[in-house]
Scaffold this active site. Sequence first.
Site, short mmCIF file in Angstrom:
data_model
loop_
_atom_site.label_atom_id
_atom_site.label_comp_id
_atom_site.label_asym_id
_atom_site.label_seq_id
_atom_site.Cartn_x
_atom_site.Cartn_y
_atom_site.Cartn_z
N GLU A 1 0.82 -1.19 0.00
CA GLU A 1 0.00 0.00 0.00
C GLU A 1 0.86 1.25 0.00
OE1 GLU A 1 -2.83 -0.25 3.16
OE2 GLU A 1 -3.73 -2.07 2.37
N CYS B 1 -1.44 4.71 10.36
CA CYS B 1 -0.16 4.07 10.67
C CYS B 1 -0.38 2.73 11.36
CB CYS B 1 0.64 4.99 11.58
SG CYS B 1 2.27 4.38 11.99
#
Length: 386
Positions: free
Chosen positions: A94, A347
């Site tokens: 990603e 994150c």
Amino acid sequence: MTTTLTNLLDLDPAQLIAYCGELGEKPFRAKQLQRWIHQFGASDFDAMTDLAKSLRDKLKTRAMIAAPAVISDHTSSDGTRKWLIDVGQGNAVETVFIPEENRGTLCISTQAGCAVNCRFCSTGKQGFNRNLSVGEIIGQLWMAEFELRRTKGIEPGPKGERQITNVVMMGMGEPLLNYEPTVTALKLMLDDNAYGLSRRRVTLSTSGVVPMIDKLSQDCAVALAVSLHASNDALRDGLVPLNKKYPLQELMAACKRYLEFAPRDFVTFEYCMLDGVNDSDQHARELLTLVRDVPCKFNLIPFNPFPESGLTRSNNPRIKAFAQVLMDGGLVTTIRKTRGDDIDAACGQLAGEVQDRTRVQDRMKKMAEYQEKFGKNFGRIVEIPS
């Protein structure tokens, strides 16, 4: 006859000059070619109108410009944009773009999966498959910059408004365990004939591979971030298993050495806030002692929960109290604003939709469905008629 085309995204400036030399071309042709690729986003050699036709003809039979294929593209309610990228054999990584006022930050991946297996990171729970190539790393920047421009109707080339001003190697994988491709990609980011980013605007985040931190300081010193997450070795051994090989005192010494060559005069320590694990005032006081000889700042990261972790996020008052102890001790401390939660781009959530190595057959089936829908992957061996 099967011939492997050279992917020009895999070549740094020196390598591209050497490649053009093999074709009988002078070094200035490499600079022209590099500008077409990295500043104009060109993938068609015929579009490179200031190259001699003879060179374009050579390139069409021997080379390609091939970034990994985009499987899916999602935009969060806060403007964060995430691309799922096919890197072959049922693996995906990603890439995340985070827009802010007067800047745009791209978070890129360097490995499919991760071998470090930090307890609080969902990527590590997917296992490790392989390192990414240079083209797969720099291709994320190449794809994102020109896709963002196309979305906004901004022309390619140096006259067009740059969309990505900062790059952070904080996506899937440990960059320093994929060293050579990572450094080659860094050199392309910094080169004036490619992306021309300042070393201060490119950040590499590491879990603490001490020998490679030293090597990076000599080869391509960019801004350094360290995934710290603990104030003592006993705690960090359980959160970041790499600490058993490179304990905290060795890591702190490496950070001090790195700063002699770094573009910034501090290291950023990243610290994931885990409820009841590493978030007490005592932990904060231990950090003040640990980093007292290392010019640094702290970035406190609210944990993004996932089922397998068994961990929970520290609440906001606790995070603020922890930050206050650090600030009272003289450390610049920020609390990261979570972005892209609604598209799993925050994150620690970069696990990918097809990267679970415990379900190989399901993953391959899913990738086959994506290939049928979005087309054949780029960057593979190409059949050329003899």
